[in-house]
Design an enzyme around this catalytic site. Structure first.
Site, PDB file in Angstrom:
ATOM      1  N   HIS A  48      -6.294  62.603   9.693  1.00  0.00           N
ATOM      2  CA  HIS A  48      -7.650  62.515   8.925  1.00  0.00           C
ATOM      3  C   HIS A  48      -7.620  61.576   7.999  1.00  0.00           C
ATOM      4  CE1 HIS A  48      -8.860  66.796  10.414  1.00  0.00           C
ATOM      5  NE2 HIS A  48      -9.283  66.155  11.256  1.00  0.00           N
ATOM      6  N   HIS A  84      -2.492  66.882  14.667  1.00  0.00           N
ATOM      7  CA  HIS A  84      -2.757  68.410  14.157  1.00  0.00           C
ATOM      8  C   HIS A  84      -2.386  69.174  15.539  1.00  0.00           C
ATOM      9  CE1 HIS A  84      -5.808  65.578  12.563  1.00  0.00           C
ATOM     10  NE2 HIS A  84      -5.501  65.895  11.489  1.00  0.00           N
ATOM     11  N   GLU A 136      -6.131  71.734  13.728  1.00  0.00           N
ATOM     12  CA  GLU A 136      -4.926  72.387  13.585  1.00  0.00           C
ATOM     13  C   GLU A 136      -5.143  74.038  14.084  1.00  0.00           C
ATOM     14  OE1 GLU A 136      -1.049  73.724  10.919  1.00  0.00           O
ATOM     15  OE2 GLU A 136      -2.233  72.153  10.357  1.00  0.00           O
ATOM     16  N   THR A 175      -0.634  74.710   8.252  1.00  0.00           N
ATOM     17  CA  THR A 175       0.599  74.060   7.539  1.00  0.00           C
ATOM     18  C   THR A 175      -0.048  73.320   6.193  1.00  0.00           C
ATOM     19  OG1 THR A 175       0.084  72.198   8.860  1.00  0.00           O
ATOM     20  CG2 THR A 175       1.767  73.725   9.564  1.00  0.00           C
ATOM     21  N   SER A 278      -2.114  62.457   4.819  1.00  0.00           N
ATOM     22  CA  SER A 278      -2.637  61.387   5.659  1.00  0.00           C
ATOM     23  C   SER A 278      -3.027  60.118   5.006  1.00  0.00           C
ATOM     24  CB  SER A 278      -3.565  62.017   6.438  1.00  0.00           C
ATOM     25  OG  SER A 278      -4.684  62.784   5.753  1.00  0.00           O
TER      26      SER A 278
END
EC number: 1.17.7.4
Length: 334
Positions: A48, A84, A136, A175, A278
């Protein structure tokens, strides 16, 4: 005569930025482009971050949302699944279409998938603590048959949930959640369901925990705390919340230096700075440079953990050399 710049201490969090799973996913796309040439298709944003996505597009990656978007003439081109994770239906669809796919799911997300499947194998209904609609979460729920997983987003959800068998429940988590918020939800569930089974290993990944701890250590007394990250990045948004809770006067999420609201931040003498898992280091450098233009900057490196995790790419790509120049678009010049 040059006007004297006001002093500014930047508390720079370490660890920050790319985690091992993100680094691996980007490397997979870069190596696939080197080995097979363009186009390499990527289902969903590989991570992302718009800057990363645009950088990979410039190298020849083509981002799609569904496998049906791959034209028949490119069926032999690789398609990469994002970090993800994806529902089981996606690789099954790829195989049905005779596509060549590379799964860049973070190994720690894969571990959550395995924990969820283990709960189900042991006869437990799975509770997934996470955010609805996040890729995710979609991927984790898609590992199990429909109805086998219930999503719990808040403590209110935990209070409302009515299981078929209170003695046969197991939980896993996304996560990238807030460690504190998640602990509250788990406490609420455990109070209602004393026989609730935890996963065999912590679901919130090391990088999420480490970045939140670093922000907690540096936010108190900061006039402004900036988190580099995208609005759709769960772990980045959690860092903004952690900074506010830990005592930063103001906390903002920015994607680039151009988004810093200079007119709003007023007079500051201490800036906290971190980056989501990210967010590339090259943007952290860009933001520090933007402050150097306006302030006499002193960098205070706040090291709270040392990360040594390294997730290797899949075997089919290991014969391709990855150089510092290949990754300079995100890491900056060596």
């Amino acid at each position: 005569m040059t006007e004297k710049k006001p002093p500014l201490t930047i508390r720079l969090c370490q660890p920050r930025g790319f985690c091992a799973g993100v680094d691996r996913a980007i490397q997979i796309v870069v190596l696939a482009l080197k080995k097979y040439g363009a186009p390499v298709y990527v289902r969903h944003e590989i991570v992302h971050n718009r800057y990363v996505v645009e950088g990979l597009q410039s190298l020849g990656a083509v981002f799609i949302e569904e496998l049906s978007e791959i034209p028949p003439e490119h069926r032999r081109s690789p398609v990469v699944f994002s970090a993800h994770g994806v529902p089981k239906s996606v690789p099954a669809d790829a195989e049905a279409r005779n596509l060549f796919y590379l799964d860049a799911t973070c190994p720690l997300v894969s571990k959550v998938h395995k924990q969820a499947m283990r709960h189900q194998r042991l006869g437990r209904h799975v509770l997934l603590i996470g955010h609805a609609g996040h890729p995710e979460v979609i991927g984790t729920m898609g590992q199990l048959p429909e109805g086998a997983v219930t999503l719990i987003e808040t403590e209110a959800d935990a209070a409302r949930f009515v299981p078929a068998d209170p003695a046969a429940l197991g939980f896993v988590t996304q996560t990238t959640l807030s460690v504190e918020d998640t602990a509250g939800i788990i406490r609420a569930l455990e109070q209602r369901f004393p026989e609730l089974h935890a996963p065999a290993a912590e679901s919130i990944c090391y990088a999420t925990t480490n970045r939140q701890e670093a922000v907690k250590e540096t936010a108190a007394g900061a006039d402004l705390f900036l988190v580099v990250g995208a609005p759709n990045s769960s772990n980045s948004r959690r860092l903004v919340e952690v900074a506010e809770r830990a005592g930063a006067a103001m906390s903002l999420l920015v994607q680039r230096a151009s988004e810093i609201p200079w007119d709003e931040i007023g007079e500051i003498s201490t800036l906290g700075l971190s980056a989501g898992a990210s967010a590339p280091e090259i943007i952290v450098d860009e933001i520090i440079d933007a402050f150097r233009q306006r302030f006499d900057v002193t960098i205070d490196l706040a090291i709270t953990a040392t990360e040594t995790e390294d997730f290797p790419v899949m075997r089919v790509l290991r014969d391709v050399e990855l150089t510092a120049a290949d990754m300079a678009f995100v890491n900056g010049a060596a």
